[in-house]
Design a protein around this motif. Structure first.
Motif, mmCIF file in Angstrom:
data_model
loop_
_atom_site.group_PDB
_atom_site.id
_atom_site.type_symbol
_atom_site.label_atom_id
_atom_site.label_comp_id
_atom_site.label_asym_id
_atom_site.label_seq_id
_atom_site.Cartn_x
_atom_site.Cartn_y
_atom_site.Cartn_z
ATOM 1 N N ILE A 1 0.766 -1.115 -0.127
ATOM 2 C CA ILE A 1 0.166 -0.100 0.045
ATOM 3 C C ILE A 1 0.978 1.372 0.004
ATOM 4 C CG2 ILE A 1 -0.236 -0.027 2.550
ATOM 5 C CD1 ILE A 1 -2.857 1.198 -0.202
ATOM 6 N N VAL A 2 1.941 1.146 0.744
ATOM 7 C CA VAL A 2 2.979 2.407 0.667
ATOM 8 C C VAL A 2 3.500 2.435 -0.601
ATOM 9 C CG1 VAL A 2 5.189 3.406 1.752
ATOM 10 C CG2 VAL A 2 3.409 2.175 3.438
ATOM 11 N N ASP A 3 3.970 1.459 -1.293
ATOM 12 C CA ASP A 3 4.492 1.406 -2.671
ATOM 13 C C ASP A 3 3.506 2.106 -3.584
ATOM 14 O OD1 ASP A 3 6.271 1.195 -4.561
ATOM 15 O OD2 ASP A 3 5.758 -1.009 -5.003
ATOM 16 N N SER A 4 2.276 1.542 -3.625
ATOM 17 C CA SER A 4 1.255 2.136 -4.548
ATOM 18 C C SER A 4 1.138 3.638 -4.203
ATOM 19 C CB SER A 4 -0.155 1.587 -4.254
ATOM 20 O OG SER A 4 -0.996 1.819 -5.111
ATOM 21 N N LEU A 5 1.008 4.094 -2.876
ATOM 22 C CA LEU A 5 0.890 5.504 -2.728
ATOM 23 C C LEU A 5 2.116 6.487 -3.066
ATOM 24 C CD1 LEU A 5 -0.867 5.425 0.759
ATOM 25 C CD2 LEU A 5 -1.928 6.377 -1.330
ATOM 26 N N TYR A 6 3.137 5.963 -2.857
ATOM 27 C CA TYR A 6 4.295 6.716 -3.112
ATOM 28 C C TYR A 6 4.454 6.868 -4.628
ATOM 29 C CZ TYR A 6 9.210 7.997 -3.640
ATOM 30 O OH TYR A 6 10.560 8.610 -4.100
ATOM 31 N N ARG B 1 8.006 15.232 3.130
ATOM 32 C CA ARG B 1 7.147 15.220 2.277
ATOM 33 C C ARG B 1 6.385 13.660 2.245
ATOM 34 N NH1 ARG B 1 5.947 14.782 -3.254
ATOM 35 N NH2 ARG B 1 7.751 13.155 -3.560
ATOM 36 N N ILE B 2 7.056 12.769 2.166
ATOM 37 C CA ILE B 2 6.604 11.344 2.120
ATOM 38 C C ILE B 2 5.724 11.200 3.275
ATOM 39 C CG2 ILE B 2 7.206 8.770 1.927
ATOM 40 C CD1 ILE B 2 9.721 9.629 0.638
ATOM 41 N N THR B 3 6.236 11.387 4.522
ATOM 42 C CA THR B 3 5.610 11.223 5.772
ATOM 43 C C THR B 3 4.395 11.810 5.791
ATOM 44 O OG1 THR B 3 7.583 10.731 6.761
ATOM 45 C CG2 THR B 3 5.754 11.135 8.120
ATOM 46 N N GLN B 4 4.299 12.859 5.504
ATOM 47 C CA GLN B 4 3.065 13.713 5.383
ATOM 48 C C GLN B 4 2.285 13.272 4.469
ATOM 49 O OE1 GLN B 4 3.074 17.950 3.722
ATOM 50 N NE2 GLN B 4 2.460 18.600 5.847
ATOM 51 N N PHE B 5 2.427 13.019 3.245
ATOM 52 C CA PHE B 5 1.647 12.466 2.344
ATOM 53 C C PHE B 5 0.759 11.301 2.639
ATOM 54 C CE2 PHE B 5 0.407 9.831 -1.224
ATOM 55 C CZ PHE B 5 -0.441 10.717 -1.922
ATOM 56 N N LEU B 6 1.634 10.256 3.195
ATOM 57 C CA LEU B 6 1.216 8.846 3.632
ATOM 58 C C LEU B 6 0.359 9.033 4.977
ATOM 59 C CD1 LEU B 6 4.489 6.752 3.306
ATOM 60 C CD2 LEU B 6 2.532 6.886 1.686
ATOM 61 N N ARG B 7 0.634 10.172 5.674
ATOM 62 C CA ARG B 7 -0.031 9.827 7.150
ATOM 63 C C ARG B 7 -1.227 10.909 6.727
ATOM 64 N NH1 ARG B 7 1.684 8.803 11.941
ATOM 65 N NH2 ARG B 7 0.018 10.535 12.960
ATOM 66 N N ASN B 8 -1.636 11.591 5.949
ATOM 67 C CA ASN B 8 -2.840 12.252 5.342
ATOM 68 C C ASN B 8 -3.491 11.464 4.416
ATOM 69 O OD1 ASN B 8 -2.407 14.707 6.785
ATOM 70 N ND2 ASN B 8 -1.259 15.516 5.027
ATOM 71 N N ASN B 9 -3.135 10.345 3.892
ATOM 72 C CA ASN B 9 -3.778 9.159 3.155
ATOM 73 C C ASN B 9 -3.994 7.951 3.952
ATOM 74 O OD1 ASN B 9 -4.362 10.319 0.304
ATOM 75 N ND2 ASN B 9 -2.434 11.334 1.125
ATOM 76 N N GLY B 10 -4.083 8.073 5.279
ATOM 77 C CA GLY B 10 -4.810 6.976 5.958
ATOM 78 C C GLY B 10 -3.651 5.973 6.884
#
Length: 849
Positions: A196-201, A227-236
């Motif tokens: 899921i992280v690979d897909s979101l990144y 930036r990566i951390t912020q994006f992932l934590r804002n997407n669940g």
């Protein structure tokens, strides 16, 4: 001259030796005072502050090349208490005599008094201790310099240092840096274990700050990690942390290139005594619970009242005091949405913006009912602020007009007025002050007074007949404020009563930006004592009185050879009616007419109904940020609504031939202004501050001038400090009126602020600006803006300031001088008549911009 030259040289030499020795008097033997740091980068002297500031030890601060802070520190006695005891015991009978004159207790206290030990303690705290060269700190500086260049791509840099003696107990440190060649990113490989992280990144990979072919820069890696951390934590991805992002670099020294591996491994979870890996997963919000009126963690499960509203569960330790909609409208964490840090931040800000709760506590727990283990329960804990607050206050103030004032205020606040988080505030205020600028025939100290009453109602939402939520969304934290107030003052002008009413909206479209819309701003100004005009505006009276000696035709206007108050008015009317020998072409006629027109404008009651919008942006990150800018723009229009109302009524015209409403001539104008402030941080608490301002108010329709309360003035402690407030302009007229104002203003200020020592700071400043009349009833070219050529009328004030920082405020003392005076003849304007007796003293609290 020759026989004195040797003596002068000798005295200068002796003074230099004494001065040099005084600087090192607190430097121990075998130690050295740091006088300078020199940094050579690839054999070139580095002058950049960002490089020099990396050095741990900096020399003592200089003021005009003089170490004021160090000198002040050296003046202090090292051990004033011991020195006092030694002085007492130096003579056998000294203690006995002092005890007989004072008392044993008072003699003991004398040693702790300000003049015995307090003065030395103050000098130590305010001054700067000598900076002694420390070899360990030199080594630390080497590491910091090396780390800086490493982080900027110079991986194999080399830093050395040496200490050179530059005099008795003085030294300097020389740092030599060889950077070597920069290293570049040759390739980037990603290794992400959780699907899921690979897909979101993959959706944000192209916008990475780390790019192939660019020079290595640690800041880019740090920014990308965030930036990566912020994006992932804002997407669940609830469990994701910044430490989960790791970069490995394989360095090839032969070609100065790096292969970068981005690694995001599965998270480690404790299972008993062992750690096991688990893939990251996306979490949704399954439930939102809101607990109100809680005062401690023990009460979180003690609630007597509850309600479910729009999928929010609201609990209260007592009876629920708020309408559910008032709370839920401020919450962005919703059932069914993905977990998001942004939603949590917005919820915290929005609930705080209600001003009825303390800062909320928001926590997430995994929902054990969900077998997929991908759900979160959000618990929001709210502690109510007191419903009623009584706030008395007393302040001592100073301003451009009021040199000293005492202000008192009593405010009553009622929170949650209609149970939808409204705040009502009723306040009464009073002020007495002293001003040297006002007429003061009775020579009383407090010659200014003001008192008033104000009511303010604040709604944490937009209150408007039409739904505005699509335009001003709730995440913009909108508020509506209705204010009404009345004040009565004996102040600048003619004693006034001022009735105001404002209905305004505020919202923040994005971070650092705010907008205020004054939908309706009503101001009614009533002059209580127009007959006192010539007592207040004494310079206008003196001009009239001097001219009346030659042109007055009515003996009744004079009493003991001077114009009476009514006589001054009659004299103006006689001149304008052609009863004197003056004609409209005479300069004296124009002066008298101008005084009359100004008097009529200032004694008239004003009715101002305006609408305005203000945009404000400020990039200041925190109180310590000295590298930012702010901009404020405002557009205001007045009189249009009243013009429509006046058209429906058939009221009598005023004596000026203008329309009236309720018997009052109303103002009509459009006004625009922009205010820009920029600060540059040069390190070592040195700052360059700049301000630029431009404002224009244009009367039209029912008005040919701008009300005094909406006009501009120049001069004063927050403006052009070479002139006192209201004493500059308009144009090159020379500020002949008591309170000079106009409807166009240009201003520019530049100020270099630097630390002197301890909490003392100083500044060099230059202020440029003036005011002019334009598009109004003033036609005299000395007063009006006549195109580009009028920029020659820009006055320049310059000087030096001294400030003391009390941490919670800064006391400011500025000495201003007229560097360029447009009131003087052309060719005689620059640096004329500058001496200490003509210094303009400016006192203020905090910085002017």
């Amino acid at each position: 001259m020759g026989k004195y030259l040797s003596k002068i040289v000798l005295l200068f030499g002796i003074g230099t030796i004494i001065y040099s020795c005084s600087l090192v008097k607190r430097v121990p033997e075998s130690k050295q005072l740091l006088t300078k740091n020199e940094i050579f980068v690839n054999d070139k002297l580095a002058k950049e502050d960002r490089i020099n500031n990396l050095v741990v030890q900096q020399p003592n601060t200089n003021f005009l090349s003089y170490p004021f802070g160090l000198t002040l520190y050296n003046l202090a006695k090292p051990n004033p208490d011991s020195s006092y005891q030694a002085w007492l015991n130096r003579k056998p009978n000294r203690i006995k005599r002092l005890n007989n004159f004072l008392s044993a207790k008072q003699v003991e206290r004398l040693g702790k008094s300000f003049f015995v030990s307090g003065l030395s303690n103050f000098a130590k705290e305010t001054g700067e201790a000598p900076v002694i060269i420390d070899s360990k700190k030199v080594t630390k500086s080497e590491e910091r310099l090396s780390g800086f260049y490493y982080n900027n791509g110079f991986i194999r840099n080399k830093v050395t240092s040496k200490i050179d003696s530059v005099g008795k107990k003085k030294g300097k440190v020389i740092y030599t840096i060889t950077t070597g060649k920069p290293y570049y990113i040759d390739s980037i490989t990603k290794i992400i274990e959780s699907p899921i992280v690979d897909s979101l990144y993959a959706t944000i990979e192209k916008k990475s700050f780390v790019k192939k072919g660019e020079q290595y820069n640690f800041t880019n890696f740090d920014t990308e990690r965030k930036r990566i951390t912020q994006f992932l934590r804002n997407n669940g991805v609830y469990h994701f942390q910044e430490s989960n992002v790791r970069y490995d670099a394989i360095i090839d020294d032969s070609i100065q290139k790096m292969a970068i591996n981005l690694k995001i491994e599965d998270r480690l979870v404790k299972d008993g005594d062992t750690l096991i890996k688990k893939p990251f997963s996306v979490y949704k919000i399954s439930q939102v619970n809101v607990f109100t009126n809680n005062t401690s963690r023990k009460e979180r499960n003690q609630f007597n009242d509850s309600i479910t509203f729009r999928n929010f569960n609201i609990y209260s330790a007592g009876k629920l005091k708020y309408k559910p909609k008032a709370i839920t409208n401020a919450i962005f964490i919703e059932q069914g949405k993905l977990f998001s840090d942004n939603d949590r931040t917005l919820t915290s800000k929005s609930l705080s913006n209600l001003k009825v709760f303390n800062y909320p506590n928001i926590e997430y727990v995994e929902d054990k009912r969900d077998t997929t283990k991908s759900s979160l329960i959000a618990n929001i804990y709210l502690i109510s602020k007191p419903k009623y607050i009584w706030q008395p206050s007393l302040d001592f103030t100073t301003s451009d007009i009021q040199q000293f004032g005492i202000s008192g205020r009593m405010a009553f606040t009622w929170r949650n007025l209609f149970k939808r988080a409204e705040t009502f505030e009723l306040s009464a205020k009073g002020n007495i002050g002293s001003s040297r600028d006002l007429a003061n025939p009775n020579n009383v100290f407090f010659n200014i007074s003001e008192y008033g009453l104000e009511a303010k109602l604040n709604f944490p939402r937009i209150v408007f007949p039409i739904d505005t939520r699509k335009i001003v969304r709730k995440e913009m934290l909108p508020t509506t404020t209705a204010t009404i107030g009345i004040t009565s003052q004996r102040n600048i002008g003619l004693d006034k009563e001022n009735l105001t009413g404002v209905y305004s909206y505020n919202w923040t479209p994005k971070q650092n930006n705010s907008i205020r819309l004054d939908l309706l701003n009503v101001q009614f100004i009533k002059n209580l004592n127009p007959g006192n005009y010539f007592n207040v505006y004494s310079s206008s009276y003196n001009t009239l009185n001097n001219l009346a000696q030659s042109y007055n035709v009515d003996p009744n206007n004079l009493e003991n050879g001077s114009l009476t108050t009514q006589g001054a008015i009659n004299f103006i009317n006689d001149v304008r009616s052609g009863l004197t020998s003056l004609t409209p072409d005479d300069n004296e006629y124009k002066i008298i007419r101008s005084i009359g027109e100004r008097r009529n404008r200032l004694i008239e009651n004003n009715l101002i109904v305006s609408t305005g919008i203000t945009f404000f942006k400020n990039t200041k990150a925190n109180l310590l940020d000295n590298n930012f800018y702010s901009i404020r723009t405002k557009i205001e229009s007045a009189g249009n609504i009243l013009s429509l109302l006046a058209g429906t009524k058939n009221e009598q015209l005023s004596t000026n031939g203008n329309k009236t409403l309720f018997g009052i001539e109303y103002s009509q104008y459009i006004k625009a202004e922009v205010d820009y402030i920029k600060h540059w941080d040069f390190g070592k608490k040195n700052t360059l501050a700049m301000r630029a301002f431009a404002g224009l108010a244009v009367p039209y329709g029912n008005a040919n001038s701008i009300p005094f309360s909406r006009s501009y003035f120049s001069g004063g402690s927050n403006d052009n400090r070479g002139w006192q407030a209201y004493s500059l302009g308009p144009g090159r007229s020379g500020g002949i009126n008591d309170f000079n104002e106009a409807n166009l203003k240009l201003a520019y200020s530049l100020e270099y602020r630097f630390r002197v020592g301890g909490n003392f700071y100083s500044a060099f400043f230059a202020d440029i600006g003036n005011i002019w009349n334009v598009f109004d009833n003033i036609k005299d070219k000395d007063y009006t803006f006549n195109g580009i050529s009028s920029l020659e009328d820009l006055a320049v004030g310059s000087g030096i300031g001294l400030r003391y920082d009390f941490d919670f405020f800064v006391f400011r003392f500025d000495l201003g001088y007229k560097a360029y005076d447009p009131a003087r003849e052309v060719g005689d304007r620059w640096v004329k008549g500058i001496n200490f007796s003509k210094t303009v003293l400016n006192f203020g609290i905090n910085y002017p911009f």
